[in-house]
Motif scaffolding. Structure first.
Motif, PDB file in Angstrom:
ATOM      1  N   TYR A 143     -19.826 -20.960  -8.154  1.00  0.00           N
ATOM      2  CA  TYR A 143     -19.046 -20.701  -9.235  1.00  0.00           C
ATOM      3  C   TYR A 143     -19.480 -19.300 -10.240  1.00  0.00           C
ATOM      4  O   TYR A 143     -20.568 -19.136 -10.238  1.00  0.00           O
ATOM      5  N   PHE A 144     -18.377 -18.689 -10.481  1.00  0.00           N
ATOM      6  CA  PHE A 144     -18.733 -17.399 -11.239  1.00  0.00           C
ATOM      7  C   PHE A 144     -18.012 -17.572 -12.644  1.00  0.00           C
ATOM      8  O   PHE A 144     -16.853 -17.518 -12.872  1.00  0.00           O
ATOM      9  N   PRO A 145     -18.850 -17.979 -13.468  1.00  0.00           N
ATOM     10  CA  PRO A 145     -18.232 -18.239 -14.894  1.00  0.00           C
ATOM     11  C   PRO A 145     -17.404 -17.096 -15.515  1.00  0.00           C
ATOM     12  O   PRO A 145     -17.852 -15.824 -15.212  1.00  0.00           O
ATOM     13  N   GLY A 146     -16.413 -17.443 -16.130  1.00  0.00           N
ATOM     14  CA  GLY A 146     -15.688 -16.668 -16.806  1.00  0.00           C
ATOM     15  C   GLY A 146     -14.585 -17.238 -17.717  1.00  0.00           C
ATOM     16  O   GLY A 146     -14.706 -18.545 -17.867  1.00  0.00           O
ATOM     17  N   ASN A 147     -13.631 -16.518 -18.378  1.00  0.00           N
ATOM     18  CA  ASN A 147     -12.841 -17.022 -19.278  1.00  0.00           C
ATOM     19  C   ASN A 147     -11.272 -16.554 -19.192  1.00  0.00           C
ATOM     20  O   ASN A 147     -10.506 -16.453 -19.964  1.00  0.00           O
ATOM     21  N   SER A 148     -11.035 -16.421 -17.569  1.00  0.00           N
ATOM     22  CA  SER A 148      -9.600 -15.824 -17.369  1.00  0.00           C
ATOM     23  C   SER A 148      -8.912 -16.875 -17.339  1.00  0.00           C
ATOM     24  O   SER A 148      -8.996 -18.039 -17.453  1.00  0.00           O
ATOM     25  N   ILE A 149      -7.442 -16.513 -17.326  1.00  0.00           N
ATOM     26  CA  ILE A 149      -6.371 -17.500 -17.275  1.00  0.00           C
ATOM     27  C   ILE A 149      -6.622 -18.636 -16.065  1.00  0.00           C
ATOM     28  O   ILE A 149      -6.554 -19.638 -16.302  1.00  0.00           O
ATOM     29  N   ILE A 150      -6.973 -18.047 -14.811  1.00  0.00           N
ATOM     30  CA  ILE A 150      -7.359 -18.824 -13.694  1.00  0.00           C
ATOM     31  C   ILE A 150      -8.403 -19.538 -14.014  1.00  0.00           C
ATOM     32  O   ILE A 150      -8.299 -20.907 -13.771  1.00  0.00           O
TER      33      ILE A 150
ATOM     34  N   VAL B 178      -2.040 -11.597  -6.850  1.00  0.00           N
ATOM     35  CA  VAL B 178      -1.667 -11.904  -8.345  1.00  0.00           C
ATOM     36  C   VAL B 178      -2.803 -12.815  -8.973  1.00  0.00           C
ATOM     37  O   VAL B 178      -3.467 -12.444  -9.821  1.00  0.00           O
ATOM     38  N   SER B 179      -3.027 -13.853  -8.123  1.00  0.00           N
ATOM     39  CA  SER B 179      -4.124 -14.719  -8.803  1.00  0.00           C
ATOM     40  C   SER B 179      -5.553 -14.286  -8.913  1.00  0.00           C
ATOM     41  O   SER B 179      -6.167 -14.352  -9.880  1.00  0.00           O
ATOM     42  N   PHE B 180      -5.756 -13.392  -7.899  1.00  0.00           N
ATOM     43  CA  PHE B 180      -6.932 -12.754  -7.856  1.00  0.00           C
ATOM     44  C   PHE B 180      -7.260 -11.388  -8.973  1.00  0.00           C
ATOM     45  O   PHE B 180      -8.009 -11.707  -9.676  1.00  0.00           O
ATOM     46  N   ALA B 181      -6.095 -11.058  -9.133  1.00  0.00           N
ATOM     47  CA  ALA B 181      -6.159 -10.096 -10.344  1.00  0.00           C
ATOM     48  C   ALA B 181      -6.268 -10.699 -11.470  1.00  0.00           C
ATOM     49  O   ALA B 181      -7.045 -10.198 -12.483  1.00  0.00           O
ATOM     50  N   LEU B 182      -5.581 -11.926 -11.685  1.00  0.00           N
ATOM     51  CA  LEU B 182      -5.618 -12.568 -12.999  1.00  0.00           C
ATOM     52  C   LEU B 182      -7.010 -13.105 -13.269  1.00  0.00           C
ATOM     53  O   LEU B 182      -7.395 -13.291 -14.192  1.00  0.00           O
TER      54      LEU B 182
ATOM     55  N   THR C  15      -8.953 -19.974  -1.328  1.00  0.00           N
ATOM     56  CA  THR C  15      -9.783 -21.050  -1.431  1.00  0.00           C
ATOM     57  C   THR C  15     -11.048 -20.822  -2.054  1.00  0.00           C
ATOM     58  O   THR C  15     -11.585 -21.461  -2.781  1.00  0.00           O
ATOM     59  N   SER C  16     -11.675 -19.601  -1.850  1.00  0.00           N
ATOM     60  CA  SER C  16     -12.702 -19.092  -2.645  1.00  0.00           C
ATOM     61  C   SER C  16     -12.444 -18.921  -4.074  1.00  0.00           C
ATOM     62  O   SER C  16     -13.401 -19.032  -4.970  1.00  0.00           O
ATOM     63  N   LEU C  17     -11.265 -18.491  -4.199  1.00  0.00           N
ATOM     64  CA  LEU C  17     -10.973 -18.158  -5.609  1.00  0.00           C
ATOM     65  C   LEU C  17     -10.884 -19.443  -6.448  1.00  0.00           C
ATOM     66  O   LEU C  17     -11.488 -19.654  -7.389  1.00  0.00           O
ATOM     67  N   LEU C  18     -10.455 -20.521  -5.708  1.00  0.00           N
ATOM     68  CA  LEU C  18     -10.765 -21.895  -6.367  1.00  0.00           C
ATOM     69  C   LEU C  18     -12.102 -22.288  -6.926  1.00  0.00           C
ATOM     70  O   LEU C  18     -12.542 -22.522  -7.947  1.00  0.00           O
ATOM     71  N   THR C  19     -13.208 -21.851  -5.835  1.00  0.00           N
ATOM     72  CA  THR C  19     -14.447 -22.332  -6.246  1.00  0.00           C
ATOM     73  C   THR C  19     -14.998 -21.235  -7.055  1.00  0.00           C
ATOM     74  O   THR C  19     -16.056 -21.894  -7.533  1.00  0.00           O
ATOM     75  N   TYR C  20     -14.828 -20.148  -6.857  1.00  0.00           N
ATOM     76  CA  TYR C  20     -15.257 -19.068  -7.882  1.00  0.00           C
ATOM     77  C   TYR C  20     -14.837 -19.441  -9.371  1.00  0.00           C
ATOM     78  O   TYR C  20     -15.740 -19.225 -10.248  1.00  0.00           O
ATOM     79  N   THR C  21     -13.555 -19.827  -9.584  1.00  0.00           N
ATOM     80  CA  THR C  21     -13.106 -20.128 -10.857  1.00  0.00           C
ATOM     81  C   THR C  21     -13.358 -21.445 -11.387  1.00  0.00           C
ATOM     82  O   THR C  21     -13.056 -21.738 -12.690  1.00  0.00           O
TER      83      THR C  21
ATOM     84  N   HIS D 137       0.023 -23.554 -20.343  1.00  0.00           N
ATOM     85  CA  HIS D 137      -0.186 -22.602 -19.096  1.00  0.00           C
ATOM     86  C   HIS D 137      -0.377 -23.388 -17.763  1.00  0.00           C
ATOM     87  O   HIS D 137      -0.113 -22.505 -16.821  1.00  0.00           O
ATOM     88  N   ASP D 138      -0.565 -24.712 -17.776  1.00  0.00           N
ATOM     89  CA  ASP D 138      -1.003 -25.156 -16.375  1.00  0.00           C
ATOM     90  C   ASP D 138       0.364 -25.450 -15.841  1.00  0.00           C
ATOM     91  O   ASP D 138       0.481 -25.434 -14.554  1.00  0.00           O
TER      92      ASP D 138
END
Ligand SMILES: Nc1ncnc2c1ncn2[C@@H]1O[C@H](COP(=O)(O)OP(=O)(O)O)[C@@H](O)[C@H]1O
Ligand SMILES: [Mg+2]
Lengths: 267, 278
Positions: free
Chosen positions: A10-17, A54-58, A124-130, A245-246
């Protein structure tokens, strides 16, 4: 210190994703995997790549982090592409040496495979990162809750996952302490062959195991004291509420899917 | 309604049938709002006794009543557990969730409280133990004293009438101990919660309203701290200490100084010594 290991990734953050409802994220991730492996290879790779980039950039996840998640799969990538190169025998022969024959079909397949696997892991990493592990567990519990009707112990499984997540740092810390204690008593853990190293693990694992059992017993009592009685009649403080936004994200995924199907029908 | 909150009558208990009784004929009652310490040597049955107060264990003989409910009444099991909260020694082994506020909500979720009310009660409980600003932390980022306060908040959220603390400070450093004791004292004073504190620290017992000394599953002494600690020899014979100042007075009295053996605080001791010297 082993304590520094991050749980999950998990990489904490506050992006749309990051802020997407974990249930939606999970379903979208599944849709994405289907997207990658459905229909015409070229089309699915292009749609998948656009979707992923696109999701990665967001998500504003650092590129370096993503590259790190790909590192462990490099050997697999290499292995599968070599196999593909050697054994696929279609199209023109590009290169021939004794029995080794590399064909254009082989090159094509192995390149496609590399791109597909890379996209799969990145997505899938994007899922677990966010998504924090606990949010993910929550989402799984809620998505699977209809299965309770056919007696699948969904709540119990989610509870076990939560407790495991809760105790990973505690047990890691404890392992650290036991290792230091055994080293202080002269245990040698770095030298020797594989068998000796495995044997050196025994004085670490046994105390760890005993302590884990004791912890489990105490935790069970503490849970009983707090009126725990399984999933029935249980409410949750945190309600997952899908917001606009979901639905937008779900809509975008659906458009991608529709495009994929349309293109597949046309060609 | 009468003033007694919990009462046990001729409580007998053993873990398995053949072996010796861990508790024999314990009869005690606790008043609402009382602050009681329970002392006793390791293995004398303090924890076993505590677990009878919220029906984790059921008596083999005699009975236990909590707020008028017999703990053997299975139908009202959760009424009892909601009324009597328990805090244990090791804070790590009683925190269930990976986020502080989720852990505090655990009991309320189990009780099926509606979400908005859980939110409200969790915030209130966290504020009452001074951990509100840590609500989004993960438990392993907290110190021992903070974790123990989170555990207390998880109990407070149930709005219990009584909290039983089983050596809550045994694994803490002095700072953590002070934090926890301050919290417990405040809960007793401000919310009128009945407190039963099992402890190994005589100084902690000295500040309570009542001290119970157990030995081999029996109640040996049950009185105000001053009276209990004045029986220095009896306490020593069952492997217990007395507060340091009481010990000092006891040793001085061996030389015939004739000080009052009921001294349990430093102030009283200083005063008595000054009077003696002047
Ligand atoms: N789960 C158990 N099973 C069997 N015997 C137990 C168990 N727990 C405690 N005992 C025994 O009961 C006695 C009292 O234990 P306990 O109530 O934990 O004492 P204390 O809390 O005063 O140290 C001890 O002799 C202990 O060995
Ligand atoms: Mg004990």
């Amino acid at each position: 210190m082993i304590k520094d290991i991050t749980i999950g990734q998990y990489f904490p953050g506050n992006s749309i994703i990051h802020r997407l409802d974990p249930r939606f994220k999970l379903v979208i991730a599944l849709a994405y995997i289907v997207m990658l492996f459905a229909g015409n290879v070229f089309v699915s790779i292009i749609t998948g790549a656009v979707f992923c980039i696109v999701s990665f950039a967001l998500s504003r996840i650092p590129f370096k982090l993503m590259a790190k998640s790909l590192k462990p799969i490099l050997p697999i990538l290499l292995f599968t592409s070599i196999l593909n190169l050697i054994f696929i025998d279609t199209g023109k022969t590009v290169f021939k040496l004794w029995i080794l024959k590399i064909t254009s079909g082989g090159i094509e397949t192995s390149v496609m495979m590399i791109i597909r696997i890379t996209l799969l892991i990145t997505g899938t990493s994007l899922l677990t990162y966010t998504t924090s592990p606990i949010a993910l567990t929550d989402a799984i519990e809620r998505l699977l809750s209809p299965l309770k009707k056919i007696k699948v112990p969904v709540h119990e499984l989610a509870m076990m996952m939560t407790i495991a997540l809760r105790f990973i740092p505690t047990l890691i810390e404890e392992t650290d302490k036991i290792i230091s204690a055994q080293k202080a008593r002269g245990a040698d853990m770095e030298n020797g062959n594989l068998v000796q190293k495995a044997k050196a693990m025994i004085p670490i694992l046994i105390p760890l195991f005993i302590s884990a059992v004791r912890r489990a017993e105490e935790l069970a009592t503490a849970m009983e004291c707090r009126c725990y009685r399984g999933g029935e009649g249980r409410t949750r403080m945190r309600q997952l509420k899908a917001s606009a936004h979901d639905f937008v994200a779900a809509g975008v995924t659906m458009i991608f899917f529709a495009a994929l199907i349309a293109v597949n029908i046309i060609i | 309604m009468d003033n007694t909150f919990a009462r046990c009558e001729d409580l007998v208990f053993s873990y398995d049938d053949e072996s010796r009784d861990v508790l024999c004929d314990v009869s005690l009652s606790f008043k609402r709002g009382e602050f009681t310490a329970v002392l006793g040597h390791n293995g004398c049955g303090k924890s076993t006794f505590a677990k009878h107060l919220n029906a984790i264990l059921l008596p083999c003989g005699g009975s236990v009543y909590v707020d008028g409910i017999d703990t053997k009444d299975e139908e009202r099991l959760y009424d009892i557990r909601q009324r009597v909260g328990m805090v244990f020694q090791n804070p790590d082994n009683q925190i269930v969730a990976t986020i502080v506020e989720e852990d505090v909500a655990f009991a309320l979720e189990n009780l099926g409280v509606p979400p908005e009310e859980i939110r409200e009660r969790v915030d209130e409980a966290l504020k009452s133990v001074g951990m509100y600003k840590y609500r989004m932390h993960s438990p392993h980022q907290l110190s021992g004293g903070q974790k123990q306060r989170v555990a207390i908040a998880g109990i407070i959220a149930m709005r219990p009438e009584c909290i039983v603390l089983d050596e809550p400070t045994a694994m803490l450093d002095p700072i953590g101990r002070r934090e926890v004791l301050k919290t417990v004292k405040r809960l007793n004073r401000e919310y009128g919660i009945t407190i039963i504190l099992i402890t190994h620290y005589m100084e902690e017992a000295a500040m309570c309203g009542r001290v119970i000394v157990m030995d081999k599953g029996k109640v040996l002494l049950d009185d105000v701290p001053k009276e209990v600690f004045s029986k220095v020899e009896l306490l020593k014979s069952v492997g217990l200490d007395v507060p340091q100042v009481t010990e000092l007075v006891y040793e001085l009295n061996k030389y015939g100084l004739g000080l009052d053996q009921h001294i349990i605080t430093e102030e009283e001791c200083t005063e008595a010594l000054i009077k003696l010297l002047s």
